[in-house]
Design a protein around this motif. Structure first.
Motif, short mmCIF file in Angstrom:
data_model
loop_
_atom_site.label_atom_id
_atom_site.label_comp_id
_atom_site.label_asym_id
_atom_site.label_seq_id
_atom_site.Cartn_x
_atom_site.Cartn_y
_atom_site.Cartn_z
N SER A 290 71.41 47.11 -71.92
CA SER A 290 70.75 47.15 -73.23
C SER A 290 71.39 46.22 -74.25
O SER A 290 70.97 46.20 -75.41
N ALA A 291 72.42 45.46 -73.86
CA ALA A 291 73.12 44.59 -74.81
C ALA A 291 72.21 43.47 -75.31
O ALA A 291 71.38 42.94 -74.57
N GLY B 243 71.32 40.21 -73.32
CA GLY B 243 72.69 39.89 -72.90
C GLY B 243 72.91 40.01 -71.40
O GLY B 243 74.05 40.00 -70.95
N ARG B 244 71.84 40.11 -70.64
CA ARG B 244 72.01 40.27 -69.19
C ARG B 244 72.52 39.00 -68.53
O ARG B 244 73.07 39.04 -67.43
N ARG B 245 72.30 37.87 -69.17
CA ARG B 245 72.76 36.59 -68.60
C ARG B 245 73.78 35.96 -69.52
O ARG B 245 73.51 35.70 -70.68
N LEU C 177 75.73 43.00 -79.36
CA LEU C 177 75.66 44.40 -79.73
C LEU C 177 75.02 45.21 -78.62
O LEU C 177 74.22 44.70 -77.84
N ASP C 178 75.37 46.50 -78.59
CA ASP C 178 74.74 47.43 -77.67
C ASP C 178 74.38 48.69 -78.44
O ASP C 178 75.26 49.43 -78.88
N ARG C 179 73.08 48.89 -78.66
CA ARG C 179 72.57 50.05 -79.40
C ARG C 179 73.25 50.17 -80.77
O ARG C 179 73.65 51.24 -81.21
#
Length: 258
Positions: free
Chosen positions: A51-52, A78-80, A107-109
């Motif tokens: 979820s980033a 942000g998966r890659r 950021l993440d959530r």
């Protein structure tokens, strides 16, 4: 007709032509779309949560004693990593005598994981520093969890039950005194909010009148119209999102704290 008799006629015509040219209105510089592209990376050997989100902003940093002004902003998954990004802006937004820089965060959530710690200058005559390296934020550096309140700065996460695209940033700030400001994605807007307990009512927002891409304008107009239907608010415990509800308690939109 002799050459001597032609001279006054030529002179009068030349003078008239110059006077006509001087009377023409100056043509303003034509706005042109511009893009800036690059990547965001970090040196730690770790994977980001699914979820980033990687956030990149183009900022006007000309005034050292004033907050930087955001020219353009984008958010990508942000998966890659390195995360590729592209910013879209207008050529008229860039002034030669001002200073501009890029800022990136991961950021993440709503929790800050990485951020820029060095200046990444652009448009300064040298090569643009578009390969952005971010540093990990230690747990003790995380800001304290804010009290449950709609006061603060928020970014639209869902509207009408559907998640909003990361490429369109709709943001709103609700100040302690009730003043409201933000950007719908294309235009800036302002107004007021009245908060009493769990109820919140927004005045009709006044916004600028720029035209942007149809999907951006559609989200912006839906957001502003939906604000007029809001009656209540709540904070979701699991996600920390601000939920704005209608009179019957049905969710109209959710927002994440910025």
């Amino acid at each position: 007709m002799t050459m001597r008799s032609l001279r006054p006629l030529i002179s009068r015509r030349t003078f008239a032509g110059l006077a006509f040219a001087a009377a023409l209105p100056s043509i303003p510089a034509v706005a042109a779309p511009r893009t800036l592209s690059g990547t965001v990376s970090y040196r730690e050997r770790m994977l980001l949560p699914p979820s980033a989100i990687v956030e990149v902003k183009l900022l006007d940093v000309s005034l050292a004693d004033a907050p930087a002004r955001t020219i353009a902003e984008t958010r990508v998954s942000g998966r890659r990593i390195p995360a590729p990004w592209t910013l879209h802006f207008d050529s008229q937004q860039i002034e030669p005598r001002r200073s501009y820089a890029l800022q990136a965060r991961i950021l993440d959530r709503g929790q800050l994981l990485f951020t820029t710690t060095e200046r990444h200058g652009v448009f300064a005559g040298g090569p643009d520093q578009t390969e952005i390296w971010v540093q990990r934020v230690a747990a003790q550096d995380q800001p304290a969890t804010p009290a449950s309140s709609p006061i603060g700065s928020w970014r639209l996460a869902s509207l009408g039950g559907a998640e909003t695209p990361a490429s369109i940033t709709t943001a709103i700030t609700i100040a302690d005194d009730g003043r409201v400001s933000g950007r719908g994605g294309c235009n800036g807007f302002g107004g007021n909010a009245t908060v009493r307990g769990r109820t919140i009512r927004f005045s009709r927002m006044v916004s600028t009148m720029m035209a942007c891409a149809p999907d951006v304008m559609n989200q912006e107009q839906r957001f502003l119209k939906t604000l007029e239907r809001v009656h209540r608010w709540s904070i979701e415990r699991r996600t920390g999102r601000l939920a704005l509800l209608d009179r019957g308690g049905r969710p109209l939109m959710t927002l994440t704290r910025q």
